[in-house]
Enzyme design. Structure first.
Site, mmCIF file in Angstrom:
data_model
loop_
_atom_site.group_PDB
_atom_site.id
_atom_site.type_symbol
_atom_site.label_atom_id
_atom_site.label_comp_id
_atom_site.label_asym_id
_atom_site.label_seq_id
_atom_site.Cartn_x
_atom_site.Cartn_y
_atom_site.Cartn_z
ATOM 1 N N HIS A 54 0.853 -1.180 0.000
ATOM 2 C CA HIS A 54 0.000 0.000 0.000
ATOM 3 C C HIS A 54 0.899 1.243 0.000
ATOM 4 O O HIS A 54 2.083 1.167 0.348
ATOM 5 C CB HIS A 54 -0.899 0.013 1.235
ATOM 6 C CG HIS A 54 -1.957 -1.041 1.205
ATOM 7 N ND1 HIS A 54 -3.053 -0.985 2.037
ATOM 8 C CD2 HIS A 54 -2.101 -2.177 0.472
ATOM 9 C CE1 HIS A 54 -3.831 -2.033 1.821
ATOM 10 N NE2 HIS A 54 -3.259 -2.769 0.872
ATOM 11 N N GLU A 56 1.132 3.825 1.958
ATOM 12 C CA GLU A 56 1.720 4.177 3.251
ATOM 13 C C GLU A 56 2.865 3.237 3.615
ATOM 14 O O GLU A 56 3.935 3.677 4.043
ATOM 15 C CB GLU A 56 0.661 4.145 4.357
ATOM 16 C CG GLU A 56 -0.462 5.139 4.172
ATOM 17 C CD GLU A 56 -1.653 4.589 3.402
ATOM 18 O OE1 GLU A 56 -2.761 5.106 3.581
ATOM 19 O OE2 GLU A 56 -1.484 3.635 2.618
ATOM 20 N N CYS A 84 -5.834 2.074 5.960
ATOM 21 C CA CYS A 84 -6.475 0.813 6.323
ATOM 22 C C CYS A 84 -5.850 0.315 7.634
ATOM 23 O O CYS A 84 -4.855 0.865 8.097
ATOM 24 C CB CYS A 84 -6.271 -0.212 5.201
ATOM 25 S SG CYS A 84 -4.587 -0.873 5.117
ATOM 26 N N CYS A 87 -2.035 -0.420 7.294
ATOM 27 C CA CYS A 87 -1.217 0.786 7.186
ATOM 28 C C CYS A 87 -1.205 1.574 8.485
ATOM 29 O O CYS A 87 -0.168 2.103 8.885
ATOM 30 C CB CYS A 87 -1.720 1.660 6.031
ATOM 31 S SG CYS A 87 -1.433 0.905 4.419
#
Length: 157
Positions: A54, A56, A84, A87
């Site tokens: 992801h 991040e 999420c 993250c």
């Protein structure tokens, strides 16, 4: 222009570019220390075949490599979307000082990126979760924990 808006616009631009180039989800993240960009990344799940890539997490990995540390105290992260659970956990573990986000998790859910089921699952007792979870060889595994407790040269993180 507000400095925070400047960095958030960078994160948003990364998310837009990712979509325009067909590289994956519409997410971007920028990590800043002392007013300087340390790392920036868009979501890389599809091109890397890595479900943990992801924006991040990818930015955290880049920032840690750039600063040669696993601890990002003194840094701030700007994300194009509310993180999420994975993250958010990574942000806490990296010890970032502050998180700024643009889109909400409800906005993400509306376009098919719904993390609500993970929050629901975490709240359930292990035996009620959708993913079967089995504890196995705990007594053997505890040996590593005992060794860690007794190890004089351990690095606390």
């Amino acid at each position: 222009m507000d400095i925070h808006e400047k960095f958030m616009r960078m994160a948003i631009a990364l998310s837009e570019k990712n979509v325009a180039e067909g590289l994956g989800g519409p997410f971007g993240a920028v990590i800043v220390k002392d007013g300087e960009v340390i790392a920036a990344s868009a979501n890389k799940v599809v091109p890397t075949n890595d479900p943990t890539a992801h924006a991040e997490v990818s930015a955290i990995r880049l920032a840690c490599a750039a600063l040669n540390t696993y601890c990002l105290e003194g840094c701030v992260i700007y994300t194009s979307c509310e993180p999420c659970p994975m993250c958010l956990g990574a942000i806490y573990w990296a010890r970032l000082d502050k998180l700024y986000y643009a889109n909400t998790k409800a906005d993400a859910a509306a376009i098919g990126f719904d993390d609500h089921f993970i929050y629901d699952e975490i709240a359930l007792p292990i035996e009620e979760r959708r993913l079967p979870v089995v504890e196995l060889l705990r007594d053997e595994a505890l040996g590593a924990f005992r060794a860690w407790e007794e190890h004089e040269g351990k690095t606390h993180y």
